[in-house]
Design a protein around this motif. Structure first.
Motif, short mmCIF file in Angstrom:
data_model
loop_
_atom_site.label_atom_id
_atom_site.label_comp_id
_atom_site.label_asym_id
_atom_site.label_seq_id
_atom_site.Cartn_x
_atom_site.Cartn_y
_atom_site.Cartn_z
N GLY A 236 -2.81 -3.66 -9.79
CA GLY A 236 -3.32 -4.44 -8.71
C GLY A 236 -4.80 -4.64 -8.74
N SER A 237 -5.55 -3.52 -8.93
CA SER A 237 -6.90 -3.42 -8.80
C SER A 237 -7.56 -2.86 -10.04
N ARG B 138 -3.46 -14.62 -14.75
CA ARG B 138 -4.03 -14.65 -13.31
C ARG B 138 -2.87 -14.55 -12.32
N GLN B 139 -2.84 -13.54 -11.50
CA GLN B 139 -1.51 -13.20 -10.64
C GLN B 139 -1.90 -13.80 -9.34
N MET B 140 -1.18 -13.68 -8.37
CA MET B 140 -1.36 -14.38 -7.25
C MET B 140 -2.19 -13.46 -6.47
N GLU C 107 -12.17 -11.86 -1.49
CA GLU C 107 -11.42 -10.66 -2.24
C GLU C 107 -10.31 -10.31 -1.26
N LEU C 108 -9.14 -10.15 -1.88
CA LEU C 108 -8.04 -9.49 -0.79
C LEU C 108 -8.53 -8.16 -0.57
N ASP C 109 -8.16 -7.68 0.52
CA ASP C 109 -8.09 -6.28 0.81
C ASP C 109 -7.12 -5.40 0.14
N ALA C 110 -7.48 -4.19 0.29
CA ALA C 110 -6.16 -3.20 -0.18
C ALA C 110 -4.91 -3.58 0.18
N THR D 207 3.25 -5.76 -5.18
CA THR D 207 4.41 -5.07 -5.13
C THR D 207 5.55 -5.98 -5.18
N ARG D 208 5.26 -7.26 -5.36
CA ARG D 208 6.54 -8.17 -5.67
C ARG D 208 6.96 -8.13 -7.06
N ALA D 209 6.10 -7.36 -7.71
CA ALA D 209 6.42 -7.23 -9.15
C ALA D 209 7.27 -6.03 -9.44
N ASP D 210 7.15 -4.97 -8.70
CA ASP D 210 7.60 -3.52 -8.88
C ASP D 210 9.15 -3.55 -9.21
N THR D 211 9.96 -4.40 -8.88
CA THR D 211 11.35 -4.28 -9.12
C THR D 211 11.65 -5.11 -10.48
#
Length: 407
Positions: free
Chosen positions: A38-39, A216-218, A366-369, A377-381
Motif C-alpha cells: 500500500g506504500s 490505480r487503487q482506491m 495523500e492518505l495517512d498510514a 487491506t480490503r484486498a488481503d482476503t
C-alpha cells in the motif's frame, strides 16, 4: 519446533544490530519505515539503493543452500534468519524491494532449477541488483491458478531455442520496476487445468513485446500492474523444471509465499498494531468503548497465535511438510490484517474520513498510514489466493475431502 536462541544466535544478533546501526544513516535513515504493501511508492529510489547496500553486506539470501553454490550471502540457520528479521524491523529499516526475488524465486530455483540457472540469477539477487515480479494471476483466472491462458510456443532460430509468450497477467506487484518476471504459461495447446503449464523466466526489458500498465487503487497508489505479453521472448534454457511441469513448480513457490516467510510479515503487522493501540490509548477510545477494547486485545492475541503457527511449521526445510499449513497461514493473516484496518478506522472515528487541511483540487492529498492500511487491506482476503481457494486446499490436502468437480 523448539524455538530458542543459542549463544551463537545472540552473537549473530549483535552482528546484525551493529551493521544496521552503522548503515542506517543519511537517506537510508530518512526512508525508515517507508514502503511496504500500500506504500510501495515511498522512497523507491532510495530503497533500491538500500537493496544493493544489503547485498554488499551479505544480508540477502541468508541460509540459501550452499550445495548449489556460493552467492555472496551469509550462512544462517532458520533461527538466525528470524533473528535478522527481528533486528531489521527493530531498526526501522526501509521496506524491502527485493522480497520476490529473494524469498520466492531463489528457493524455487534452488529446489527445481539447474545449476546454470542458479549461477545466472541468484548472484544478481544476492547483490540486490535485479528485481523480480510474479506473473501468475490473469483477468479471467483470478485465484484459480490452473485456469491461466497465457501461452508460450517453443520455436528455434539463429539465437537458439526460445519461447514466444502471448497473454495478459494482472495484479503483478512491482512489475513497473522489475527486471525479470517468472511466468506461468501454457506450453501445450489444448491442455486443460493443471496439465500443459510451464514455469518460465522472462526479461521485462522487451519494448514492443511487453507493456506494463499500473493499476490505480482506491488508496491512490499503483504498485499493482497489468502486464501484456505480445510475443515476448524467453530462452529455452530459462525454463524451470520440465516442460509441462509448471504446476508443481508454481505451487511449491506459493507454499513458500504463504508459509514461513510470513514471520517477517508479522513483524510489520506488530508495528501496525502498536500504532493502532497507541492511538486508542491516546484518544481514550479504548476507555469509552469496552467492545473496541476487547477487539484490540483479541487482535494482539491472534497475532501471537499466528506467530506460534508459523514457528511450529518452520521446523522442516519446507513448510509443505505440514499439510495445509501454507493455506492456514494465508487465511489467518489475511483476515487478521483486514480486521486491523477496520479497527484503525473505528479508533479514529469520523476523523478517519478527513484529509489534511491544506488540500486543494490541484494538489490531491495523500492518505495517512492508517487510512492506507484500511483501504489496502480490503484486498488481503483476495490477493495471493482468495479465502475460498485456501479453504478448498485445506479440505483436500489436510482433511482428505474429495475435490469438487469442475463443470
Amino acid at each position: 519446533m523448539d524455538f530458542g536462541f543459542t549463544p551463537q544466535d545472540e552473537e549473530f544478533r549483535a552482528q546484525a544490530r551493529t551493521w544496521l546501526a552503522e548503515r542506517l544513516t543519511g537517506d537510508y535513515a530518512a526512508a525508515a519505515g517507508q514502503g511496504g504493501p500500500g506504500s510501495e511508492h515511498q522512497a523507491s529510489t532510495v530503497r533500491r539503493r538500500w537493496e544493493r547496500e544489503l547485498g554488499r553486506g551479505g544480508w540477502i539470501g541468508l541460509g540459501w543452500d550452499r550445495a548449489r553454490g556460493t552467492f555472496g550471502n551469509r550462512h544462517a540457520t532458520v533461527v538466525q534468519q528470524v533473528v535478522w528479521a527481528e533486528e531489521y524491523a527493530r531498526a526501522g529499516a526501509p521496506a524491502r524491494v527485493g522480497h520476490i526475488g529473494e524469498n520466492l524465486l531463489a528457493p524455487t530455483l534452488l529446489a527445481h532449477g539447474t545449476d546454470e540457472q542458479c549461477a545466472r540469477f541468484l548472484p544478481a539477487v544476492a547483490r540486490g541488483e535485479e528485481l523480480w515480479c510474479q506473473g501468475y494471476s490473469e483477468p479471467d483466472a483470478g485465484s484459480d491458478l490452473a485456469a491461466v491462458r497465457t501461452s508460450a510456443v517453443r520455436e528455434s532460430g539463429p539465437a537458439g531455442s526460445r519461447y514466444r509468450i502471448t497473454g495478459q497477467k494482472i495484479w503483478t506487484s512491482l512489475a513497473h520496476e522489475a527486471d525479470w518476471c517468472f511466468v506461468l504459461a501454457r506450453t501445450e495447446p489444448g491442455s486443460h487445468r493443471r496439465r500443459g503449464l510451464s514455469f518460465l523466466l522472462v526479461p521485462m526489458d522487451q519494448p514492443g513485446r511487453i507493456e506494463v500498465r499500473p493499476i490505480r487503487q482506491m488508496s491512490g497508489t499503483a504498485e499493482f500492474n497489468e502486464v501484456f505479453f505480445d510475443g515476448a521472448l524467453a530462452k529455452a534454457g530459462h525454463l524451470v523444471g520440465a516442460e509441462g511441469d509448471g504446476w508443481r513448480v508454481a505451487t511449491a513457490l506459493l507454499a513458500r509465499e504463504r508459509g514461513a516467510s510470513t514471520l517477517v510479515q508479522q513483524i510489520g503487522f506488530a508495528a501496525e498494531l502498536d500504532q493502532v493501540l497507541g492511538l486508542a490509548l491516546a484518544e481514550g477510545a479504548a476507555d469509552r468503548d469496552p467492545v473496541l477494547r476487547e477487539e484490540l486485545v483479541r487482535a494482539w492475541a491472534e497475532l501471537r497465535t499466528m506467530r506460534r503457527h508459523a514457528l511450529r511449521t518452520l521446523g522442516g526445510a519446507d513448510s509443505t511438510a505440514v499439510p495445509g499449513a501454507p493455506s492456514v497461514a494465508k487465511l489467518l493473516w489475511g483476515g487478521w490484517h483486514q480486521r486491523l484496518g477496520e479497527l484503525a478506522v473505528r479508533v479514529r472515528g469520523a476523523a478517519a474520513a478527513l484529509g489534511p487541511r491544506d488540500w486543494t483540487p490541484r494538489r490531491p492529498y495523500e492518505l495517512d498510514a492508517l487510512q492506507r492500511l484500511f483501504l489496502f487491506t480490503r484486498a488481503d482476503t483476495l490477493y495471493g489466493g482468495s479465502d475460498e481457494i485456501q479453504r478448498d486446499l485445506i479440505a483436500q490436502h489436510a482433511l482428505g475431502l474429495p475435490r469438487e468437480a469442475h463443470t
